[in-house]
Scaffold this active site. Structure first.
Site, mmCIF file in Angstrom:
data_model
loop_
_atom_site.group_PDB
_atom_site.id
_atom_site.type_symbol
_atom_site.label_atom_id
_atom_site.label_comp_id
_atom_site.label_asym_id
_atom_site.label_seq_id
_atom_site.Cartn_x
_atom_site.Cartn_y
_atom_site.Cartn_z
ATOM 1 N N ASP A 38 42.409 50.718 34.660
ATOM 2 C CA ASP A 38 43.645 50.614 33.883
ATOM 3 C C ASP A 38 43.427 49.741 32.649
ATOM 4 O O ASP A 38 43.752 50.135 31.526
ATOM 5 C CB ASP A 38 44.753 50.040 34.775
ATOM 6 C CG ASP A 38 46.127 50.057 34.125
ATOM 7 O OD1 ASP A 38 46.354 50.844 33.192
ATOM 8 O OD2 ASP A 38 46.991 49.273 34.583
ATOM 9 N N SER A 121 43.258 54.066 43.628
ATOM 10 C CA SER A 121 43.579 53.103 44.696
ATOM 11 C C SER A 121 42.381 52.466 45.391
ATOM 12 O O SER A 121 42.560 51.692 46.319
ATOM 13 C CB SER A 121 44.503 53.716 45.767
ATOM 14 O OG SER A 121 45.823 53.805 45.287
ATOM 15 N N THR A 122 41.159 52.776 44.960
ATOM 16 C CA THR A 122 39.985 52.262 45.679
ATOM 17 C C THR A 122 39.489 50.920 45.163
ATOM 18 O O THR A 122 38.587 50.334 45.742
ATOM 19 C CB THR A 122 38.816 53.266 45.643
ATOM 20 O OG1 THR A 122 38.416 53.471 44.285
ATOM 21 C CG2 THR A 122 39.210 54.582 46.288
#
Length: 174
Positions: A38, A121-122
């Site tokens: 992100d 999500s990892t």
């Protein structure tokens, strides 16, 4: 692998430098940037991305929203908020699958034929790689089977060799 006219592969690389019509951002719910992929996407895209993201009013877990790519090689960014891993009994798999479905839907809406997707999500959210890879690959396979020709190429972009191994194993199992 090829399904419904779409080639799907796992690749190791830096998603912000790769050329796709769209890339997926593993975002937080504010959409205003953060750590990991992100933060890298926000830094590479430049300040106009934060301005556009402010206008979107955030994003809920399992949903996705699209923006322009700005300074990235990708024309569009699909922002999705993955679930935080809480042991696997709290709807994480369903929410993660929703991230992939919603991201693919948004990619179709912006006309993307090639798509780069990170391991959602990892990272800091703690989703186990092998479980996340299975959800990702299974969800994408069903999606492209149901919509033949929607995409030309989907790359599961892995930051390191460990993720690449997990995603290649999931691809081989389909």
């Amino acid at each position: 692998m090829h399904i419904g006219g779409t080639s799907i592969e796992a690749v190791k690389g830096d998603i912000v430098t790769m050329e796709f019509d769209a890339i997926v951002n593993a975002a937080n719910s504010s959409l205003l940037g953060g750590g990991g992929v992100d933060g890298a996407i926000h830094r590479a895209a430049g300040p106009d991305l934060v301005h556009e993201c402010r206008l979107l009013g955030g994003c809920k877990t399992g949903q996705a929203k699209a923006t322009k790519g700005y300074r990235l090689p990708a024309k569009h960014i699909i922002h999705t908020v993955g679930p935080v891993w809480r042991g696997g009994e709290n709807g994480e798999a369903e929410l993660l699958a929703s991230c992939y479905r919603e991201s693919l839907d948004r990619a179709i809406e912006v006309g993307a034929r090639t798509l780069g997707i990170p391991a959602i999500s990892t990272g800091i959210y703690g989703y186990p790689l092998d479980k996340a890879a299975k959800v990702a690959v299974d969800t994408i396979a069903i999606f492209v089977r149901d919509r033949p020709g929607a995409f030309k190429h989907i790359a599961l972009v892995c930051f390191d060799a460990k993720a690449l191994t997990a995603f290649n194993a999931a691809l081989e199992a389909v």
